[in-house]
Design a protein around this motif. Structure first.
Motif, PDB file in Angstrom:
ATOM      1  N   PHE A   1       0.900  -1.167  -0.098  1.00 37.17           N
ATOM      2  CA  PHE A   1      -0.040  -0.010  -0.083  1.00 37.17           C
ATOM      3  C   PHE A   1       0.734   1.275  -0.077  1.00 37.17           C
ATOM      4  CE2 PHE A   1      -3.408  -2.941   1.869  1.00 37.17           C
ATOM      5  CZ  PHE A   1      -4.133  -2.905   0.683  1.00 37.17           C
ATOM      6  N   ALA A   2       2.014   1.318   0.677  1.00 41.51           N
ATOM      7  CA  ALA A   2       2.914   2.469   0.804  1.00 41.51           C
ATOM      8  C   ALA A   2       3.491   2.769  -0.822  1.00 41.51           C
ATOM      9  CB  ALA A   2       4.104   1.999   1.627  1.00 41.51           C
ATOM     10  N   GLU A   3       3.850   1.602  -1.328  1.00 40.11           N
ATOM     11  CA  GLU A   3       4.213   1.763  -2.639  1.00 40.11           C
ATOM     12  C   GLU A   3       3.088   2.096  -3.660  1.00 40.11           C
ATOM     13  OE1 GLU A   3       6.879  -0.675  -5.883  1.00 40.11           O
ATOM     14  OE2 GLU A   3       6.361  -1.681  -4.259  1.00 40.11           O
ATOM     15  N   PHE A   4       2.003   1.843  -3.555  1.00 37.95           N
ATOM     16  CA  PHE A   4       0.911   2.194  -4.248  1.00 37.95           C
ATOM     17  C   PHE A   4       0.615   3.541  -4.012  1.00 37.95           C
ATOM     18  CE2 PHE A   4      -3.555   2.843  -4.539  1.00 37.95           C
ATOM     19  CZ  PHE A   4      -3.848   2.685  -5.697  1.00 37.95           C
ATOM     20  N   GLU A   5       0.586   4.063  -2.647  1.00 38.45           N
ATOM     21  CA  GLU A   5       0.508   5.548  -2.467  1.00 38.45           C
ATOM     22  C   GLU A   5       1.586   6.362  -3.150  1.00 38.45           C
ATOM     23  OE1 GLU A   5       0.657   8.532   1.209  1.00 38.45           O
ATOM     24  OE2 GLU A   5       0.369   6.343   1.674  1.00 38.45           O
ATOM     25  N   THR A   6       2.783   5.872  -3.300  1.00 39.48           N
ATOM     26  CA  THR A   6       3.816   6.746  -4.027  1.00 39.48           C
ATOM     27  C   THR A   6       3.627   6.881  -5.392  1.00 39.48           C
ATOM     28  OG1 THR A   6       5.287   5.899  -2.022  1.00 39.48           O
ATOM     29  CG2 THR A   6       6.493   6.602  -4.238  1.00 39.48           C
ATOM     30  N   ASN A   7       3.223   5.719  -5.993  1.00 34.09           N
ATOM     31  CA  ASN A   7       2.929   5.492  -7.396  1.00 34.09           C
ATOM     32  C   ASN A   7       1.858   6.570  -7.828  1.00 34.09           C
ATOM     33  OD1 ASN A   7       5.216   3.939  -7.896  1.00 34.09           O
ATOM     34  ND2 ASN A   7       3.855   2.140  -7.781  1.00 34.09           N
ATOM     35  N   ILE A   8       0.724   6.687  -6.957  1.00 41.20           N
ATOM     36  CA  ILE A   8      -0.339   7.323  -7.270  1.00 41.20           C
ATOM     37  C   ILE A   8       0.018   8.955  -7.211  1.00 41.20           C
ATOM     38  CG2 ILE A   8      -2.645   8.184  -6.260  1.00 41.20           C
ATOM     39  CD1 ILE A   8      -3.408   5.506  -7.125  1.00 41.20           C
ATOM     40  N   ARG A   9       0.828   9.312  -6.070  1.00 38.58           N
ATOM     41  CA  ARG A   9       1.334  10.778  -6.155  1.00 38.58           C
ATOM     42  C   ARG A   9       2.185  11.024  -7.307  1.00 38.58           C
ATOM     43  NH1 ARG A   9       4.637  10.033  -2.159  1.00 38.58           N
ATOM     44  NH2 ARG A   9       2.993   9.651  -0.341  1.00 38.58           N
ATOM     45  N   LYS A  10       2.941  10.013  -7.706  1.00 36.86           N
ATOM     46  CA  LYS A  10       3.881  10.434  -8.863  1.00 36.86           C
ATOM     47  C   LYS A  10       3.022  10.673 -10.178  1.00 36.86           C
ATOM     48  CE  LYS A  10       7.915   7.805  -7.908  1.00 36.86           C
ATOM     49  NZ  LYS A  10       8.710   6.434  -8.233  1.00 36.86           N
ATOM     50  N   GLU A  11       1.957   9.973 -10.362  1.00 38.95           N
ATOM     51  CA  GLU A  11       1.057   9.922 -11.368  1.00 38.95           C
ATOM     52  C   GLU A  11       0.322  11.205 -11.446  1.00 38.95           C
ATOM     53  OE1 GLU A  11      -1.780   6.642 -11.618  1.00 38.95           O
ATOM     54  OE2 GLU A  11      -0.197   5.157 -11.914  1.00 38.95           O
ATOM     55  N   ARG A  12      -0.290  11.598 -10.102  1.00 39.80           N
ATOM     56  CA  ARG A  12      -0.781  12.868 -10.044  1.00 39.80           C
ATOM     57  C   ARG A  12       0.164  14.009 -10.340  1.00 39.80           C
ATOM     58  NH1 ARG A  12      -2.542  12.152  -4.590  1.00 39.80           N
ATOM     59  NH2 ARG A  12      -3.984  10.215  -4.725  1.00 39.80           N
ATOM     60  N   GLN A  13       1.285  14.000  -9.947  1.00 38.97           N
ATOM     61  CA  GLN A  13       2.309  14.821 -10.230  1.00 38.97           C
ATOM     62  C   GLN A  13       2.654  15.125 -11.859  1.00 38.97           C
ATOM     63  OE1 GLN A  13       6.295  14.105  -8.578  1.00 38.97           O
ATOM     64  NE2 GLN A  13       6.941  16.305  -9.124  1.00 38.97           N
ATOM     65  N   MET A  14       2.812  14.126 -12.309  1.00 37.22           N
ATOM     66  CA  MET A  14       2.807  14.090 -14.003  1.00 37.22           C
ATOM     67  C   MET A  14       1.757  14.507 -14.600  1.00 37.22           C
ATOM     68  SD  MET A  14       5.757  12.964 -14.154  1.00 37.22           S
ATOM     69  CE  MET A  14       6.178  13.132 -15.783  1.00 37.22           C
ATOM     70  N   ASP A  15       0.429  14.283 -14.156  1.00 40.38           N
ATOM     71  CA  ASP A  15      -0.858  14.944 -14.869  1.00 40.38           C
ATOM     72  C   ASP A  15      -0.718  16.328 -14.498  1.00 40.38           C
ATOM     73  OD1 ASP A  15      -1.722  12.492 -15.411  1.00 40.38           O
ATOM     74  OD2 ASP A  15      -3.202  12.204 -13.683  1.00 40.38           O
TER      75      ASP A  15
END
Length: 184
Positions: A112-126
């Protein structure tokens, strides 16, 4: 059998105070602390902490994301500590790796911690993509515009100024002044 704490925040502006209070309340003998991103592979205090731990010791952390931000990184740390026969206790999530349930829960939280990090990266790229679409420019402005190049050449040729004088007048580095003078 020492209780060793590890506290981490991601930026210099953040405070370790809450984590340190929790670790002290749990009775730690020694605390390693640092202000570095969890995704940064170079975390000197974590390395010192892992090197310090001995068989029978317990590593205390306030939350699992303080130790690692990817499942791979966490599993590497857990394996290293298991080999040393060191227990991990996560205070906020009540995890203790002395039993199978604690080990399983630790693994799930890592995912879940890794998933959260990946989601944050996706939002930043968006956000970056939207800003670029609106015309936002990223990075420093170019120091050498056609106007600046012309001005530097004029100072050097017409006014016979030295390179240090041009640097002082324009606030540019020696390399930039020379780059302007060699521009066609």
């Amino acid at each position: 059998m020492a209780l060793v704490g590890y506290a981490r925040v991601s930026t210099l502006g953040q405070s370790l105070e809450v984590q340190l209070q929790k670790l002290e309340a749990a009775g730690v003998d020694k605390v390693f602390e640092e202000k570095k991103s969890g995704v940064d592979a170079n975390r000197p205090a974590l390395k010192q902490c892992l090197d310090y731990l001995r068989q029978g010791d317990t590593l205390l952390i306030s939350r699992i994301d303080r130790l690692a931000r990817s499942a791979e990184d966490l599993l590497r740390i857990v394996r290293e500590l298991e080999e040393k026969q060191v227990t991990i206790k996560v205070l906020d999530q009540s995890i203790d790796t002395r039993d199978a349930a604690g080990k399983a829960f630790l693994g799930m939280l890592a995912v879940f911690a890794e998933f959260e990090t990946n989601i944050r990266k996706e939002r930043q790229m968006d956000g970056i993509a939207k800003a670029k679409a609106k015309g936002t420019k990223f990075g420093r402005k170019k120091a050498l515009t056609a106007e600046v190049i012309s001005s530097i050449k004029s100072m050097r040729v017409d006014e016979e100024r030295t390179i240090p004088e041009i640097m002082a007048k324009t606030g540019l580095s020696k390399a930039t002044v020379y780059r302007a003078l060699s521009a066609s």
